[in-house]
Design a protein around this motif. Structure first.
Motif, PDB file in Angstrom:
ATOM      1  N   HIS A 147     -51.014 -36.551  29.252  1.00  0.00           N
ATOM      2  CA  HIS A 147     -50.311 -38.169  29.313  1.00  0.00           C
ATOM      3  C   HIS A 147     -51.337 -38.722  30.529  1.00  0.00           C
ATOM      4  CE1 HIS A 147     -48.207 -41.625  29.960  1.00  0.00           C
ATOM      5  NE2 HIS A 147     -47.971 -41.428  31.425  1.00  0.00           N
ATOM      6  N   GLU A 148     -51.456 -37.858  31.565  1.00  0.00           N
ATOM      7  CA  GLU A 148     -52.149 -38.172  32.796  1.00  0.00           C
ATOM      8  C   GLU A 148     -53.542 -38.559  32.504  1.00  0.00           C
ATOM      9  OE1 GLU A 148     -52.461 -39.488  36.806  1.00  0.00           O
ATOM     10  OE2 GLU A 148     -50.626 -38.947  35.689  1.00  0.00           O
ATOM     11  N   GLU A 149     -54.386 -37.772  31.990  1.00  0.00           N
ATOM     12  CA  GLU A 149     -55.643 -37.720  31.618  1.00  0.00           C
ATOM     13  C   GLU A 149     -56.259 -38.332  30.275  1.00  0.00           C
ATOM     14  OE1 GLU A 149     -58.018 -36.905  34.137  1.00  0.00           O
ATOM     15  OE2 GLU A 149     -56.553 -36.116  35.355  1.00  0.00           O
ATOM     16  N   SER A 150     -55.257 -38.735  29.545  1.00  0.00           N
ATOM     17  CA  SER A 150     -55.882 -39.178  28.371  1.00  0.00           C
ATOM     18  C   SER A 150     -56.409 -40.235  27.943  1.00  0.00           C
ATOM     19  CB  SER A 150     -54.529 -39.466  27.331  1.00  0.00           C
ATOM     20  OG  SER A 150     -53.580 -40.243  27.670  1.00  0.00           O
ATOM     21  N   GLY A 151     -56.311 -41.331  28.892  1.00  0.00           N
ATOM     22  CA  GLY A 151     -57.010 -42.410  29.059  1.00  0.00           C
ATOM     23  C   GLY A 151     -58.717 -42.179  29.502  1.00  0.00           C
ATOM     24  N   HIS A 152     -58.821 -41.382  30.465  1.00  0.00           N
ATOM     25  CA  HIS A 152     -60.112 -41.163  30.810  1.00  0.00           C
ATOM     26  C   HIS A 152     -60.943 -40.265  29.764  1.00  0.00           C
ATOM     27  CE1 HIS A 152     -63.316 -40.552  33.770  1.00  0.00           C
ATOM     28  NE2 HIS A 152     -63.148 -39.316  33.750  1.00  0.00           N
ATOM     29  N   LEU A 153     -60.201 -39.197  29.360  1.00  0.00           N
ATOM     30  CA  LEU A 153     -60.842 -38.371  28.316  1.00  0.00           C
ATOM     31  C   LEU A 153     -61.361 -39.148  27.197  1.00  0.00           C
ATOM     32  CD1 LEU A 153     -58.641 -35.111  28.588  1.00  0.00           C
ATOM     33  CD2 LEU A 153     -61.067 -35.543  29.458  1.00  0.00           C
ATOM     34  N   ASP A 154     -60.403 -40.107  26.622  1.00  0.00           N
ATOM     35  CA  ASP A 154     -60.682 -41.115  25.375  1.00  0.00           C
ATOM     36  C   ASP A 154     -61.987 -41.980  25.783  1.00  0.00           C
ATOM     37  OD1 ASP A 154     -58.589 -40.314  24.142  1.00  0.00           O
ATOM     38  OD2 ASP A 154     -57.418 -42.174  24.691  1.00  0.00           O
ATOM     39  N   ALA A 155     -62.149 -42.385  27.011  1.00  0.00           N
ATOM     40  CA  ALA A 155     -63.401 -42.990  27.594  1.00  0.00           C
ATOM     41  C   ALA A 155     -64.608 -41.916  27.449  1.00  0.00           C
ATOM     42  CB  ALA A 155     -63.259 -43.558  28.933  1.00  0.00           C
ATOM     43  N   VAL A 215     -69.183 -52.893  45.481  1.00  0.00           N
ATOM     44  CA  VAL A 215     -69.048 -51.953  44.452  1.00  0.00           C
ATOM     45  C   VAL A 215     -67.599 -51.163  44.514  1.00  0.00           C
ATOM     46  CG1 VAL A 215     -70.087 -49.712  43.435  1.00  0.00           C
ATOM     47  CG2 VAL A 215     -71.577 -51.264  44.747  1.00  0.00           C
ATOM     48  N   PRO A 216     -66.761 -51.968  43.983  1.00  0.00           N
ATOM     49  CA  PRO A 216     -65.392 -51.422  43.997  1.00  0.00           C
ATOM     50  C   PRO A 216     -65.282 -49.910  43.069  1.00  0.00           C
ATOM     51  CG  PRO A 216     -65.470 -53.251  42.484  1.00  0.00           C
ATOM     52  CD  PRO A 216     -66.649 -53.166  43.286  1.00  0.00           C
ATOM     53  N   GLU A 217     -64.097 -49.236  43.434  1.00  0.00           N
ATOM     54  CA  GLU A 217     -63.716 -48.088  42.432  1.00  0.00           C
ATOM     55  C   GLU A 217     -62.974 -48.103  41.602  1.00  0.00           C
ATOM     56  OE1 GLU A 217     -62.131 -44.901  45.098  1.00  0.00           O
ATOM     57  OE2 GLU A 217     -64.221 -44.055  45.581  1.00  0.00           O
ATOM     58  N   CYS A 218     -63.078 -47.631  40.536  1.00  0.00           N
ATOM     59  CA  CYS A 218     -62.172 -47.889  39.303  1.00  0.00           C
ATOM     60  C   CYS A 218     -60.505 -47.533  39.750  1.00  0.00           C
ATOM     61  CB  CYS A 218     -62.553 -47.360  38.039  1.00  0.00           C
ATOM     62  SG  CYS A 218     -61.338 -47.362  36.733  1.00  0.00           S
ATOM     63  N   PRO A 219     -59.547 -47.950  39.637  1.00  0.00           N
ATOM     64  CA  PRO A 219     -58.386 -47.694  40.305  1.00  0.00           C
ATOM     65  C   PRO A 219     -57.798 -46.452  39.112  1.00  0.00           C
ATOM     66  CG  PRO A 219     -58.019 -49.718  39.121  1.00  0.00           C
ATOM     67  CD  PRO A 219     -59.329 -49.339  39.271  1.00  0.00           C
ATOM     68  N   HIS A 220     -58.441 -46.441  37.770  1.00  0.00           N
ATOM     69  CA  HIS A 220     -57.939 -45.555  36.716  1.00  0.00           C
ATOM     70  C   HIS A 220     -58.735 -44.213  37.146  1.00  0.00           C
ATOM     71  CE1 HIS A 220     -56.315 -44.346  33.015  1.00  0.00           C
ATOM     72  NE2 HIS A 220     -57.296 -44.033  32.611  1.00  0.00           N
ATOM     73  N   CYS A 221     -59.919 -44.233  36.947  1.00  0.00           N
ATOM     74  CA  CYS A 221     -60.740 -42.920  37.226  1.00  0.00           C
ATOM     75  C   CYS A 221     -61.582 -42.812  38.436  1.00  0.00           C
ATOM     76  CB  CYS A 221     -61.521 -42.828  36.189  1.00  0.00           C
ATOM     77  SG  CYS A 221     -62.986 -43.651  35.994  1.00  0.00           S
ATOM     78  N   ARG A 222     -61.634 -43.735  39.345  1.00  0.00           N
ATOM     79  CA  ARG A 222     -62.340 -43.535  40.623  1.00  0.00           C
ATOM     80  C   ARG A 222     -63.810 -43.570  40.477  1.00  0.00           C
ATOM     81  NH1 ARG A 222     -58.645 -45.124  43.399  1.00  0.00           N
ATOM     82  NH2 ARG A 222     -59.440 -44.510  45.258  1.00  0.00           N
ATOM     83  N   ILE A 243     -65.957 -54.059  35.467  1.00  0.00           N
ATOM     84  CA  ILE A 243     -65.829 -53.160  34.382  1.00  0.00           C
ATOM     85  C   ILE A 243     -66.185 -52.065  34.755  1.00  0.00           C
ATOM     86  CG2 ILE A 243     -66.221 -52.561  32.049  1.00  0.00           C
ATOM     87  CD1 ILE A 243     -66.779 -55.629  31.559  1.00  0.00           C
ATOM     88  N   CYS A 244     -65.245 -50.724  34.701  1.00  0.00           N
ATOM     89  CA  CYS A 244     -65.839 -49.480  34.956  1.00  0.00           C
ATOM     90  C   CYS A 244     -66.805 -48.892  33.877  1.00  0.00           C
ATOM     91  CB  CYS A 244     -64.527 -48.362  34.973  1.00  0.00           C
ATOM     92  SG  CYS A 244     -64.948 -46.714  35.202  1.00  0.00           S
ATOM     93  N   SER A 245     -67.770 -48.362  34.396  1.00  0.00           N
ATOM     94  CA  SER A 245     -68.954 -47.659  33.475  1.00  0.00           C
ATOM     95  C   SER A 245     -68.373 -46.464  32.837  1.00  0.00           C
ATOM     96  CB  SER A 245     -70.162 -47.521  34.146  1.00  0.00           C
ATOM     97  OG  SER A 245     -69.960 -46.549  35.108  1.00  0.00           O
ATOM     98  N   ALA A 246     -67.247 -45.707  33.375  1.00  0.00           N
ATOM     99  CA  ALA A 246     -67.026 -44.407  32.498  1.00  0.00           C
ATOM    100  C   ALA A 246     -65.697 -44.650  31.794  1.00  0.00           C
ATOM    101  CB  ALA A 246     -66.494 -43.728  33.630  1.00  0.00           C
ATOM    102  N   CYS A 247     -64.759 -45.421  32.162  1.00  0.00           N
ATOM    103  CA  CYS A 247     -63.399 -45.595  31.373  1.00  0.00           C
ATOM    104  C   CYS A 247     -63.267 -46.918  30.796  1.00  0.00           C
ATOM    105  CB  CYS A 247     -62.200 -45.064  32.284  1.00  0.00           C
ATOM    106  SG  CYS A 247     -61.789 -46.194  33.199  1.00  0.00           S
TER     107      CYS A 247
END
Length: 177
Positions: A66-74, A105-112, A150-154
Motif C-alpha cells: 500500500h505504501e509503495e504502490s504509487g512510487h513503484l507504478d511510476a 527545486v522543491p522535493e516531491c511530497p510523495h517520493c522525495r 511535476i515530479c520527474s520520478a512519480c
C-alpha cells in the motif's frame, strides 16, 4: 563487549554482553533486524530480504504494498518508456539540466525526488479570498498565481504560491504592508 553497525545511519553501536544486542538503534530509532535492501538495476527491480523472517514479511506485506504502490507504478511507467525504445539515461540527464536552471527545486511530497517547474496558472475566477479575523485584508489577493511542479520520478503534481504572492502573504500576516 561487541559492536554492531547500524545499517540505517552507519553509527557504531556498542552493546553489553550481559544485556544483549539492541533491537533498535539508539541514535536513529530504526529497527536493526528488519533492514531490507532494494537493488534497482537497468534490467529491472530486485528485492533482497536479508535476515528477514517470512512470517514478519507476510504481516507487513500489505503495508509495504500500500505504501509503495504509487512510487513503484511510476517506476514501471519509466521502465515502459525504456522498453518502448526510450533512453533512460538521456531522460535523467535532461531532468538534471532542467533542475540546474530552476530557481527553486522543491522535493516531491510523495517520493522525495526533485520536481520540475511545469508552468504557472492564476487562481480560478471562483476563488474568493478570505479575510481572517484580526486582519484588514485577505492573505492572498484574488489575482494570485500558482507555480505548478511535476515530479520527474512519480509524476505527482504540486502547486505553490508564486514568489510575489508569498511575499504578500508574509507582509499581510506580519502586518508590514
Amino acid at each position: 563487549m561487541e559492536t554492531t553497525l547500524c545499517p540505517w545511519c552507519q553509527t557504531e553501536i556498542v552493546w553489553d554482553e550481559e544485556i544483549g544486542p539492541e533491537e533498535y538503534c539508539p541514535y536513529c530509532n530504526n529497527e536493526l533486524k528488519g533492514y531490507r535492501t532494494l537493488n534497482v538495476g537497468i534490467g529491472g527491480i530486485e528485492d533482497e530480504a536479508d535476515g528477514y523472517d517470512d512470517e514478519e514479511d507476510e504481516e507487513q506485506s500489505d503495508f509495504w504494498e500500500h505504501e509503495e504502490s504509487g512510487h513503484l507504478d511510476a517506476i514501471r511507467r519509466v521502465e515502459t518508456f525504456t522498453k518502448a525504445g526510450g533512453d533512460l539515461l538521456a531522460y535523467e540527464s535532461g531532468v538534471e539540466k532542467l533542475l540546474d536552471n530552476q530557481e527553486e527545486v522543491p522535493e516531491c511530497p510523495h517520493c522525495r525526488e526533485y520536481m520540475l517547474l511545469a508552468g504557472s496558472q492564476p487562481l480560478p475566477d471562483s476563488f474568493v479570498p478570505a479575510v481572517p479575523a484580526g486582519l484588514q485584508k485577505p492573505l492572498v489577493p484574488k489575482a494570485a498565481k500558482l507555480d505548478i511542479y511535476i515530479c520527474s520520478a512519480c509524476f505527482h503534481v504540486s502547486h505553490f504560491l508564486k514568489e510575489d504572492d508569498r511575499m504578500h502573504l508574509i507582509r499581510t500576516v506580519s502586518e508590514e504592508e
